[in-house]
Design a protein around this motif. Structure first.
Motif, PDB file in Angstrom:
ATOM      1  N   VAL A  47      53.475  50.442  17.653  1.00  0.00           N
ATOM      2  CA  VAL A  47      52.665  51.633  17.371  1.00  0.00           C
ATOM      3  C   VAL A  47      51.255  51.212  16.968  1.00  0.00           C
ATOM      4  CG1 VAL A  47      52.347  53.613  15.849  1.00  0.00           C
ATOM      5  CG2 VAL A  47      54.621  53.085  16.716  1.00  0.00           C
ATOM      6  N   PHE A  97      47.524  55.819  23.784  1.00  0.00           N
ATOM      7  CA  PHE A  97      47.949  56.814  22.801  1.00  0.00           C
ATOM      8  C   PHE A  97      49.341  57.344  23.142  1.00  0.00           C
ATOM      9  CE2 PHE A  97      43.217  57.951  22.109  1.00  0.00           C
ATOM     10  CZ  PHE A  97      43.079  56.917  21.197  1.00  0.00           C
ATOM     11  N   GLY A  98      49.605  57.497  24.444  1.00  0.00           N
ATOM     12  CA  GLY A  98      50.926  57.955  24.859  1.00  0.00           C
ATOM     13  C   GLY A  98      52.010  56.945  24.510  1.00  0.00           C
ATOM     14  N   ALA A 101      52.698  57.086  20.901  1.00  0.00           N
ATOM     15  CA  ALA A 101      53.509  58.255  20.566  1.00  0.00           C
ATOM     16  C   ALA A 101      54.989  58.002  20.868  1.00  0.00           C
ATOM     17  CB  ALA A 101      53.010  59.467  21.344  1.00  0.00           C
ATOM     18  N   VAL A 105      57.841  57.895  18.062  1.00  0.00           N
ATOM     19  CA  VAL A 105      59.007  58.786  18.036  1.00  0.00           C
ATOM     20  C   VAL A 105      60.286  57.980  17.844  1.00  0.00           C
ATOM     21  CG1 VAL A 105      60.431  60.313  19.464  1.00  0.00           C
ATOM     22  CG2 VAL A 105      57.959  60.661  19.357  1.00  0.00           C
ATOM     23  N   ALA A 117      56.272  61.970  11.849  1.00  0.00           N
ATOM     24  CA  ALA A 117      55.837  62.469  13.160  1.00  0.00           C
ATOM     25  C   ALA A 117      54.499  63.192  13.030  1.00  0.00           C
ATOM     26  CB  ALA A 117      56.897  63.399  13.744  1.00  0.00           C
ATOM     27  N   GLY A 120      51.817  60.666  12.611  1.00  0.00           N
ATOM     28  CA  GLY A 120      51.507  60.044  13.893  1.00  0.00           C
ATOM     29  C   GLY A 120      50.568  60.885  14.735  1.00  0.00           C
ATOM     30  N   VAL A 121      50.808  62.186  14.760  1.00  0.00           N
ATOM     31  CA  VAL A 121      49.923  63.093  15.508  1.00  0.00           C
ATOM     32  C   VAL A 121      48.512  63.044  14.928  1.00  0.00           C
ATOM     33  CG1 VAL A 121      49.446  65.510  16.064  1.00  0.00           C
ATOM     34  CG2 VAL A 121      51.780  64.622  16.256  1.00  0.00           C
ATOM     35  N   ILE A 124      46.673  59.867  16.004  1.00  0.00           N
ATOM     36  CA  ILE A 124      46.153  59.901  17.377  1.00  0.00           C
ATOM     37  C   ILE A 124      44.920  60.800  17.462  1.00  0.00           C
ATOM     38  CG2 ILE A 124      46.659  60.672  19.729  1.00  0.00           C
ATOM     39  CD1 ILE A 124      49.539  59.728  19.278  1.00  0.00           C
TER      40      ILE A 124
END
Length: 294
Positions: A47, A97-98, A101, A105, A117, A120-121, A124
């Motif tokens: 991550v 970034f994907g 993510a 997750v 979560a 994390g959002v 980004i």
């Protein structure tokens, strides 16, 4: 079309120790509580790495299309140099970034820390908003706050809590230390770019402080980051091992304080990365030695 070597340079792989350092520190703090989990640590590292590379590509794209990199002192930028099309660099940023993510997750599900979560959002969004969007906060002098919070506190404390389900003094102290080292790297980078940033209206903290105060701020960040582990010595004397990197820290501070040619600051970025990595690796070694040898 950029060559593979240019994509690697654009990703700033020399700064990736800054991504690994908080994960090492957070895992070592969990180990101090007899709760280290290797798989969780690997996911946290992925991550952090994907976010680090994604931020680099995002900054490359956004600064390039804004014209900030038209007169740049530092290393190659893909967009600004014309080595890659802006759309390609933007796609690379969002791909990273994907991936961050997806691995994030997996870590959340594995650790059952569902609230992470949301963090994390936010990470980004902050990574993109640093230099992207209509009002990038990096241009307002707030980039240092993002770096300290996400590449220091969140990365370190998040790593620890996904493994131990709780935090200890080690995690907090090392989180602040790694965050300050990350801020020092950013400050050195921005001191180097003060003339160009000022000309294009990029009001980084270094620009706002001015050259002399920005250099002193770098030194203070490095100094406090190095001193903080002393707080852990009373319950683990082996933490003194981290001071093996002191010569590198002194060299970096001396260079930033004295360099007249801003190109002399470029190696300091790598030095900051290895100071952070060295401190966290030696702290981790101190935790292991203390646990098994006392």
């Amino acid at each position: 079309m950029a060559t593979p070597a240019q994509w690697v340079e654009g990703a700033r792989l020399r700064t990736l120790p800054m991504a690994a350092a908080p994960v090492i520190a957070g895992t070592a703090a969990a180990h101090a509580m007899h709760a280290a989990r290797p798989l969780h640590a690997v996911l946290a590292l992925l991550v952090a790495l994907f976010l680090q590379v994604g931020v680099n590509y995002a900054n490359d794209y956004s600064d390039g299309v804004r014209g900030t990199d038209d007169d740049r002192v530092g290393p190659l930028r893909l967009t600004g140099s014309g080595a890659a099309a802006p759309r390609e660099v933007k796609t690379a940023a969002f791909a990273c970034f994907g991936l961050a993510a997806v691995t994030g997750v997996a870590l959340v599900v594995l650790s059952q820390q569902w609230w992470l979560a949301v963090v994390g959002v936010l990470a980004i969004l902050a990574a993109w908003g640093y230099t992207g969007g209509k009002k990038p906060y990096g241009y307002l002098g707030l980039g240092d706050v993002f770096v300290f919070v996400f590449f220091g506190l969140v990365a370190t404390l998040g790593t620890t809590i996904t493994q131990a389900d709780r935090l200890n003094a080690d995690a907090w102290i090392m989180a602040v230390s790694t965050g300050l080292f990350a801020c020092a790297l950013l400050m050195a980078n921005n001191v180097r770019d003060i003339p160009g940033d000022r000309e294009v209206g990029k009001r980084t903290l270094a620009v706002r402080l001015g050259d002399p105060k920005a250099r002193l701020t770098f030194t203070a960040e490095l100094f406090v980051g190095m001193v903080l582990p002393l707080l852990l010595v009373p319950h683990n004397p082996w933490v003194l091992l981290v001071y093996a990197v002191s010569p590198l820290a002194f060299n970096a501070a001396s260079t930033v304080l004295k360099a007249a040619d801003r190109r002399e600051l470029i190696p300091v970025l790598k030095q900051c990365g290895f100071i952070n990595l060295g401190v966290t690796v030696l702290y981790a070694a101190a935790v292991v030695v203390h646990r098994y040898l006392g």
